[in-house]
Write a protein that holds these residues in place. Structure first.
Motif, PDB file in Angstrom:
ATOM      1  N   ILE A 163     -21.190 -84.127 -51.711  1.00 33.07           N
ATOM      2  CA  ILE A 163     -21.368 -83.642 -53.111  1.00 33.07           C
ATOM      3  C   ILE A 163     -20.483 -84.712 -54.164  1.00 33.07           C
ATOM      4  O   ILE A 163     -19.262 -85.409 -53.542  1.00 33.07           O
ATOM      5  N   GLN A 194     -20.067 -80.024 -59.161  1.00 26.40           N
ATOM      6  CA  GLN A 194     -20.806 -81.571 -59.932  1.00 26.40           C
ATOM      7  C   GLN A 194     -20.895 -81.074 -61.861  1.00 26.40           C
ATOM      8  O   GLN A 194     -21.399 -82.349 -61.970  1.00 26.40           O
ATOM      9  N   VAL A 218     -13.968 -79.466 -54.516  1.00 25.46           N
ATOM     10  CA  VAL A 218     -14.864 -78.928 -53.662  1.00 25.46           C
ATOM     11  C   VAL A 218     -13.731 -78.018 -52.671  1.00 25.46           C
ATOM     12  O   VAL A 218     -13.892 -76.933 -52.430  1.00 25.46           O
ATOM     13  N   ALA A 276     -21.849 -76.926 -54.725  1.00 26.26           N
ATOM     14  CA  ALA A 276     -22.103 -78.519 -54.936  1.00 26.26           C
ATOM     15  C   ALA A 276     -22.646 -78.944 -56.731  1.00 26.26           C
ATOM     16  O   ALA A 276     -22.033 -79.751 -57.135  1.00 26.26           O
ATOM     17  N   THR A 334     -22.628 -81.852 -45.959  1.00 28.12           N
ATOM     18  CA  THR A 334     -23.315 -81.965 -47.376  1.00 28.12           C
ATOM     19  C   THR A 334     -22.251 -82.457 -48.547  1.00 28.12           C
ATOM     20  O   THR A 334     -21.278 -82.579 -48.336  1.00 28.12           O
TER      21      THR A 334
END
Length: 154
Positions: free
Chosen positions: A11, A150, A18, A146, A9
């Motif tokens: 991000i 974010q 993360v 994510a 993934t």
């Protein structure tokens, strides 16, 4: 025979953000609300570190599951590994890797290796049912991380 799952993934957040979210047991539990998952840590801290153990209790596939894992490798903010010490599998190893793409994005890779109990029937059930289910859980957890990461980034 071990089964391997990989979910990658990207991000829009720094690796340290993360990495820390991935080690937060409350974020993990919140990513799977339908399972009613709870987590108890060996230290009482909610963010795991090297040597810490966490026991998860949840309902998956209509069954109640209990699994304890230990953080066996820890290289902040690039990599950590958790391994089952007690639980439903003969072996479960989950490696988390975080690669800084450009200072503002992170590639998060989940690499899980699972060995089924009760061979050969357990192997068939693992490949037919458990592996696809775990892949969906990893993708769902990654999307949740994510979203939170974010939202925190400026």
């Amino acid at each position: 025979m071990p089964a391997r799952i990989e979910v990658v993934t990207v991000i829009d957040a720094a690796p340290s953000v993360v990495f820390d979210l991935t080690l937060d047991v409350d974020v993990h539990a919140a990513s799977l609300p339908a399972s009613g998952e709870t987590a108890t840590t060996s230290t009482g801290r909610r963010r795991l570190a090297l040597g810490d153990e966490v026991t998860f209790h949840a309902r998956h596939l209509g069954l109640r599951w209990h699994m304890t894992s230990r953080i066996t490798a820890y290289e902040r903010p690039y990599r950590f590994v958790d391994e089952q010490t007690r639980g439903p599998f003969r072996c479960l190893r989950h490696e988390h890797q975080f690669q800084d793409l450009d200072g503002v994005r992170t590639q998060m890779a989940d690499r899980m290796t699972v060995t089924a109990p009760f061979r050969p029937l357990g192997t068939v059930v693992t490949w037919a049912l458990i592996i696809p289910y775990l892949r969906r859980l990893l993708r769902h957890r990654a999307a949740h991380i994510a979203y939170i990461a974010q939202a925190r980034e400026p």
